[in-house]
Design a protein around this motif. Structure first.
Motif, PDB file in Angstrom:
ATOM      1  N   HIS A 255      69.758  54.834  28.818  1.00 50.23           N
ATOM      2  CA  HIS A 255      69.070  54.282  27.914  1.00 50.23           C
ATOM      3  C   HIS A 255      67.477  53.752  28.105  1.00 50.23           C
ATOM      4  N   THR A 256      67.408  53.345  29.428  1.00 47.57           N
ATOM      5  CA  THR A 256      66.028  52.978  29.925  1.00 47.57           C
ATOM      6  C   THR A 256      65.287  54.545  30.204  1.00 47.57           C
ATOM      7  N   ARG A 257      66.015  55.463  30.806  1.00 50.46           N
ATOM      8  CA  ARG A 257      65.159  56.848  30.745  1.00 50.46           C
ATOM      9  C   ARG A 257      64.770  57.260  29.512  1.00 50.46           C
ATOM     10  N   ARG A 258      65.499  57.286  28.432  1.00 51.47           N
ATOM     11  CA  ARG A 258      65.128  57.736  27.088  1.00 51.47           C
ATOM     12  C   ARG A 258      64.011  56.610  26.744  1.00 51.47           C
ATOM     13  N   LEU A 259      63.937  55.542  26.762  1.00 44.89           N
ATOM     14  CA  LEU A 259      62.771  54.577  26.309  1.00 44.89           C
ATOM     15  C   LEU A 259      61.403  54.977  27.162  1.00 44.89           C
ATOM     16  N   VAL A 260      61.448  55.406  28.505  1.00 43.00           N
ATOM     17  CA  VAL A 260      60.502  55.620  29.299  1.00 43.00           C
ATOM     18  C   VAL A 260      59.920  57.048  29.000  1.00 43.00           C
ATOM     19  N   ALA A 261      60.972  57.892  28.524  1.00 40.40           N
ATOM     20  CA  ALA A 261      60.494  59.266  28.451  1.00 40.40           C
ATOM     21  C   ALA A 261      59.620  59.033  26.754  1.00 40.40           C
ATOM     22  N   LYS A 262      60.161  58.201  25.894  1.00 40.79           N
ATOM     23  CA  LYS A 262      59.595  58.104  24.623  1.00 40.79           C
ATOM     24  C   LYS A 262      58.075  57.581  24.618  1.00 40.79           C
ATOM     25  N   LEU A 263      57.845  56.450  25.609  1.00 44.73           N
ATOM     26  CA  LEU A 263      56.540  55.950  25.902  1.00 44.73           C
ATOM     27  C   LEU A 263      55.552  56.750  26.470  1.00 44.73           C
TER      28      LEU A 263
END
Length: 59
Positions: free
Chosen positions: A38-46
């Protein structure tokens, strides 16, 4: 053969061939993996939005 049975055989075969002991991953292993994903997905979006992300883990 059901997929889960085939996977069990494959993992067992790997452990025997590599002399790898069975180890307990802990009761929260799956939740930890989900949190990391989940953290990796959020970082990628940002980052896709042009933001710089620095992760500072707490305790």
């Amino acid at each position: 053969m059901p997929r889960s049975a085939a996977l069990s055989i494959l993992v067992g075969n790997y452990m025997l061939e590599c002399n790898e002991p069975d180890r307990d991953l802990g009761s929260n292993w799956l939740q930890h993996r989900r949190d990391e994903a989940h953290t990796r997905r959020l970082v990628a979006k940002l980052e896709h939005l042009g933001r710089t992300v620095v992760i500072d883990p707490t305790a």
